[in-house]
Write an enzyme that holds these catalytic residues in place. Structure first.
Site, mmCIF file in Angstrom:
data_model
loop_
_atom_site.group_PDB
_atom_site.id
_atom_site.type_symbol
_atom_site.label_atom_id
_atom_site.label_comp_id
_atom_site.label_asym_id
_atom_site.label_seq_id
_atom_site.Cartn_x
_atom_site.Cartn_y
_atom_site.Cartn_z
ATOM 1 N N GLU A 333 0.853 -1.199 0.000
ATOM 2 C CA GLU A 333 0.000 0.000 0.000
ATOM 3 C C GLU A 333 0.881 1.238 0.000
ATOM 4 O OE1 GLU A 333 -3.095 0.197 2.984
ATOM 5 O OE2 GLU A 333 -2.893 2.377 3.158
ATOM 6 N N GLU A 338 -2.462 11.407 3.259
ATOM 7 C CA GLU A 338 -3.508 11.190 4.255
ATOM 8 C C GLU A 338 -3.607 12.436 5.128
ATOM 9 O OE1 GLU A 338 -3.936 6.839 5.837
ATOM 10 O OE2 GLU A 338 -1.785 7.293 5.757
#
Length: 536
Positions: A333, A338
Site C-alpha cells: 500500500e 492522508e
C-alpha cells in the site's frame, strides 16, 4: 557474465542509458578513482612485472602487505550495487611465492560492505577463493552462486540487499602479520551502478482533468461500495460509500468527493454518514503521480489519496475478480496523502508492507497551512529503488529500504489509485458535510527511447574482420569515428584491452588470445556498438 547479458550491457548506452560501469584496467581508462589501502601499500600504476600472454597489460595495481594485521585494499562507489540482477565481480591476480612469509592459505577474498556505517565490516558479505602462485589467473566472485560468508549471520542474502557501496580485496586472510605482494589487473563488475540521474517521468500515460460536469467517467473509475466484511469498513470507519451523485460528482472542472451526515441504509446496514471511494481502472508500475487537491475539514474526517497492489484480495474492489491473489499488506500500500481532521494542516505519506503495516514506521509528512483552503499538488515519484513524496515539489519523505524483498518492497508490480473520504467514530457532533476537491490526476512514465538515425547509420558502417580471426583483427571505420574508444572483452566480461582509433583501418594482434568468443565494443560520440568475434 552470460553472453546475452554482456551484449545488453555493452549496447545499452547506445540507446541512451547512462549507468556507470565499475571497472579498472589500471591504464587510465577505468571508472574507479578512489582505491585505498588499509594498513597496506598500494600503487595503481605499477609496471607489470610478469607481462606475458595471460596478461600483457603494461601497468597493474600493486598490493603490498608488509605485516598489517588487517591489510586490504578497497574502493567505494557513488551508487549502491543492486545484486539482484548482476552479482559477479572479477579481476586478474598474480602472487609470487618469493613475496610470501608465514604459512597462510593462498587465497583472495572479496568483501562487500556499507561504507556509510561507523563499522562498515559489521554487515559485510565475503567470498573467499583459492589462488595459484606464480601465474596470472582470473578470479570471479559470484554472490548468487558462490558460497559466501555473512559476518553477521542475521544479515540477508547479498542478492536481496542494496546497501553495499564498498568493495574490499584481501589477500591471504586477516588477523596475521605475514607478508604478501600481489598484482591485480582488470577489475570488473558485471553490472552497472546508478543511472546518472533519476528516471525522467515526462510521458503522460493516464489522466483525468474532470472537465465534464456530472457523473465520473465510468471508463476510468469504479465506485467501491461493498462492505468488505458484510457489516462495516476497515479501521473503524462508520460511513457507507455510495455511487450516488450526492457523494461524488464533477462540477466546473473539479471532482467533489463529499462526506455527508445522513441516515443511509445499504446491504442491510444502516449508517449515519455517507461518502465515496473510487478505484482507478488503470494500474501501472513506476512513474510520477500528481494529484491537485483541496482537503475537507472536520475532526473525524479522514481523506486519502493512495494506492493498492492490483493483486489485492479485497471484496468489492475493481481488480479483485480478475487479479485478486494476495491479501493486504503483502500486496503493498502506498499512501500518497492522508489527512486527519484533528490535525488540521498536517499531511502525511506512508508505506504499508508485511515488514511494517497498520501503525507503520515508514512515514513522513509536512505542515500545509492552506491544506483545506487552497489546491496543492500531492506527488509520488516511484522508481524500482525508492518512493519520494512531496507537496508542491517540497519533498517530505523517501522510502528506500536497504533490503528489498517481499517483506519490504512488494512494489515491482502494478498498483491502482484510490480516492476516498472516510469518517471515523471521533467525528464531531456538529459535522454536516465537507468535500475533498480534486482538480486533476496525472500519471507520467518515462518517454519511449529514441535513437538518432544518423548515429545509427554511422555506426552501421563499421566492419570488424576477419571473423573468425586467427591472429590479426582489423576494424574499418569512417573518418567520423576516428577518436573512438575500442575495448575487447572476454565472454565472461573481463576487460582484456582498450585503445583509441587513430585511423580508418585499425589492426589489433590477437595472436596471444586463447580460442573462444570475444566482444569488441566501439564507443564514440555517435553512441556504442558491440561485435561478437570468434578467435580460432
Amino acid at each position: 557474465m552470460q553472453k546475452g547479458l554482456l551484449l545488453l550491457l555493452l549496447i545499452s548506452s547506445f540507446y541512451g542509458f547512462s549507468q556507470q560501469t565499475v571497472e579498472d584496467d589500471f591504464e587510465g581508462s577505468g571508472t574507479i578513482n578512489n582505491w585505498f589501502g588499509d594498513d597496506c601499500g598500494i600503487n595503481t600504476s605499477f609496471t607489470n612485472p610478469f607481462q606475458n600472454g595471460d596478461n600483457n597489460s603494461a601497468t597493474v595495481l600493486e598490493y603490498s602487505d608488509s605485516g598489517g594485521q588487517y591489510a586490504n585494499i578497497r574502493f567505494d562507489v557513488s551508487d549502491n550495487f543492486n545484486l539482484s540482477t548482476n552479482h559477479t565481480f572479477s579481476f586478474k591476480i598474480y602472487v609470487s611465492s618469493s613475496s610470501l612469509t608465514g604459512s597462510q592459505n593462498n587465497q583472495v577474498s572479496l568483501k562487500l560492505q556499507d561504507g556509510t556505517l561507523a563499522q562498515p565490516w559489521s554487515t559485510q558479505s565475503e567470498i573467499i577463493k583459492t589462488i595459484n602462485l606464480n601465474q596470472w589467473q582470473t578470479v570471479t566472485f559470484d554472490f548468487e552462486n558462490d558460497s559466501y560468508v555473512n559476518l553477521d549471520p542475521n544479515s540477508a542474502a547479498p542478492t536481496t540487499r542494496t546497501d553495499f557501496n564498498r568493495v574490499l580485496i584481501q589477500v591471504n586472510g586477516e588477523n596475521n602479520n605475514d607478508h604478501v605482494v600481489a598484482y591485480i589487473d582488470d577489475f570488473l563488475y558485471d553490472g552497472t551502478i546508478g543511472s546518472g540521474t533519476d528516471p525522467v517521468f515526462d510521458n503522460l500515460i493516464w489522466s483525468d482533468e474532470f472537465n465534464t460536469d456530472g457523473a465520473l467517467d465510468a471508463s476510468k473509475w469504479h465506485h467501491q461500495t461493498q462492505l468488505p466484511n458484510g457489516t462495516s469498513w476497515y479501521n473503524g470507519e462508520i460511513q457507507h460509500y455510495t455511487n450516488r451523485l450526492e457523494n461524488s460528482y464533477i462540477d466546473n472542472g473539479v471532482l467533489y468527493i463529499v462526506a455527508k451526515k445522513e441516515t443511509f441504509t445499504d446491504q442491510g446496514q444502516t449508517k449515519e454518514y455517507t461518502s465515496a471511494r473510487l478505484n482507478s481502472k488503470v494500474a501501472f508500475t513506476y512513474g510520477r503521480v500528481e494529484i491537485k487537491a483541496k482537503l475537507p475539514t472536520g475532526v473525524g474526517t479522514w481523506p486519502a489519496l493512495w494506492m493498492l497492489g492490483q493483486n489485492i484480495t479485497e471484496p468489492g474492489g475493481y481488480w479483485e475478480p480478475t487479479h485478486g491473489t494476495t491479501p493486504w499488506p503483502a500486496c503493498g500500500e502506498i499512501d500518497i496523502m492522508e489527512h486527519w481532521g484533528h490535525n488540521q494542516n498536517y499531511v502525511q505519506s506512508a508505506m504499508h508492507t508485511p515488514s511494517s503495516h497498520g501503525g507503520t514506521v515508514n512515514l513522513g509528512g509536512q505542515t500545509i497551512p492552506t491544506a483545506s483552503t487552497a489546491f496543492h499538488v500531492y506527488a509520488l515519484e516511484w522508481t524500482n529503488e525508492k518512493m519520494v513524496f512531496s507537496v508542491d515539489d517540497v519533498e517530505h519523505y523517501t522510502y528506500n529500504p536497504p533490503v528489498k524483498d517481499a517483506n519490504t518492497w512488494p512494489f515491482d508490480a502494478p498498483q491502482y489509485l484510490l480516492f476516498n473520504v472516510a469518517i471515523l467514530p471521533s467525528i464531531e457532533a456538529s459535522f454536516v458535510e465537507s468535500s475533498m476537491e480534486i482538480d486533476y490526476i496525472r500519471v507520467y512514465q518515462e518517454s519511449p527511447l529514441s535513437v538518432d538515425e544518423e548515429s545509427i547509420a554511422e555506426l552501421d558502417k563499421v566492419t570488424v574482420f576477419p571473423n573468425p580471426v586467427a591472429n590479426e583483427l582489423k576494424l574499418k571505420l569512417t573518418n567520423e569515428l576516428i577518436g573512438s574508444k575500442v575495448t575487447i572483452y572476454s565472454l565472461l566480461g573481463q576487460k582484456l584491452n582498450s585503445f583509441i582509433v587513430t585511423k580508418e583501418v585499425e589492426s589489433k594482434d590477437l595472436s596471444n588470445y586463447k580460442s573462444g568468443i570475444y566482444i569488441v565494443r566501439i564507443e564514440s560520440k555517435h553512441g556504442v556498438k558491440a561485435f561478437e568475434i570468434l578467435k580460432k
